[in-house]
Design an enzyme around this catalytic site. Sequence first.
Site, mmCIF file in Angstrom:
data_model
loop_
_atom_site.group_PDB
_atom_site.id
_atom_site.type_symbol
_atom_site.label_atom_id
_atom_site.label_comp_id
_atom_site.label_asym_id
_atom_site.label_seq_id
_atom_site.Cartn_x
_atom_site.Cartn_y
_atom_site.Cartn_z
ATOM 1 N N GLU A 1 0.780 -1.048 -0.028
ATOM 2 C CA GLU A 1 -0.227 0.037 -0.064
ATOM 3 C C GLU A 1 0.993 1.120 0.078
ATOM 4 O O GLU A 1 0.819 2.190 1.011
ATOM 5 C CB GLU A 1 -0.932 0.078 1.292
ATOM 6 C CG GLU A 1 -1.786 -1.232 1.025
ATOM 7 C CD GLU A 1 -2.449 -1.136 2.446
ATOM 8 O OE1 GLU A 1 -3.962 -1.569 2.704
ATOM 9 O OE2 GLU A 1 -2.067 -0.710 3.740
ATOM 10 N N CYS B 1 -0.420 32.080 13.737
ATOM 11 C CA CYS B 1 -0.131 32.618 15.157
ATOM 12 C C CYS B 1 0.448 31.320 15.953
ATOM 13 O O CYS B 1 -0.116 31.040 16.982
ATOM 14 C CB CYS B 1 -1.376 33.280 15.654
ATOM 15 S SG CYS B 1 -1.767 34.609 14.740
#
Length: 467
Positions: A319, A394
């Site tokens: 995968e 921020c």
Amino acid sequence: MTHMHIAGSIHADAVQGGPTWLTVPDDLNELDLSLWPRGTHRDETGRVVVAGVALTDVVAEHGTPVYVIDEDDFRSRARDFRAAFPDWDVYYAGKALLTRTVARWAAEEGLNLDVTTLGEMRIALEGGMPAQRLGFHGNNKSEEEIAFALAQGVGRIIVDSFDEIARLEAACVEGGHRAKVLVRVTTGVEAHTHEYIATAHEDQKFGLSIMGGQALTALVRCHSSQYLDLLGIHSHIGSQIFETLGFEVAIRRTMKLAAQFRTATGVELPELDLGGGFGIAYTSADTPQPTSDLAAAFEEMIEHECRAFALARPRLSLEPGRAICGPAGVAVYRVGTIKNVELEGGRTRLYVSVDGGMSDNIRPALYAAEYSAAVANRTSDAEPVLSRVVGKHCEGGDILIRDVFLPSDVAIGDLIAVPGAGAYARSMASNYNQIPKPPVVSAKDGVTSTMLRRETLDDLMRLDVGQ
Ligand SMILES: Cc1ncc(COP(=O)(O)O)c(C=O)c1O
Ligand SMILES: N[C@@H](CCCC[NH3+])C(=O)O
């Protein structure tokens, strides 16, 4: 969290104030081609060109920040896996990057698709991936998701807990379905990667423990269920892994489990899925193995363990997510402000602020992941200075690239291109600070096409339905 290099590292020419693996580049204008989509180059005017499109042109059309995915690069890496693992099933891990277009590319290249939610299933199906080529993962699949998967005829469900086995059986009864399942196990392997992306050690949320005996119990439970067809064992040891040793241990332990299952039931499990996790180069210090070398190593291990446990070779699957879409992607930002910060010892660090950050790429903040960058709109003969590329959020930790050399004349308005950005950046994006998510644009033969449009502030405002 301490700062660590989560992939391979070199310890030469340590740069004062920088990490031990970082070296001063000889020529900043030269791109390390192992990091960029295949065929990336600078044109005669110095602009970085990906898939035949100058990034300045992509930005003129789509703005910044923008994620550019080189279609041919994605497809060629998908083909590399198909060629290196010819009789394996390759499930592209959609969590790394999934749009309908990407699902279509994967389907056209003969890949299957690993999905983990209703949303991923829907996008995969709408992109044209047949349901029987989907593998449905997750440690907390909802009743709605399970019912949808069964109704669509999803090819396999990878069960992760006893609760889920019961939930799945109930859904089969309710809808008159049968389900093909693999049991996700934890092999106890301590993969060499960041703690948050290692998934085979015992003390974490995924899988059922081989060592604790739950894995065998779950296999026997599924085998004896009248609603489930047990295909085999699933192991995923983690992500951004460079060494094959962890896979070797996982193969040995899953094969031993298959042998124990045979002893318990008299039946040999037909399949084994070894998950994903193959590392890519984010900086010049990373040296991933070519896919063909990986395949040779895997084949040898499988053959060895089959012989050791007298098991027939099972049908095998993998995968890979990052290894297919990661190197195909480049993120492009625009420089907004530049600050020269004085450090102890008279040294300085150049803080280069760009117009994205942790909302479109959380990986540096979450895993101390490292990236590299190049000024994409021009070349420069200025000397390299140790810089830090930061976002506009921020948070002091809103760092995109902790340590990178940029030309000392880097200026407001320059474009900063970050390679290796195709996986787990835009797919993990948030709206922190009410920043709309950037677009994802595919590029091929000099033409771009929007896969995901840029979110707008209006999109965000529409979600805010309170008074
Ligand atoms: C079950 C499973 N398979 C595959 C992957 C894909 O991993 P990678 O993108 O590192 O190949 C993941 C994510 O780590 C996963 O959890
Ligand atoms: N999201 C992770 C990897 C884990 C993915 C899914 N199991 C990364 O960016 O590296």
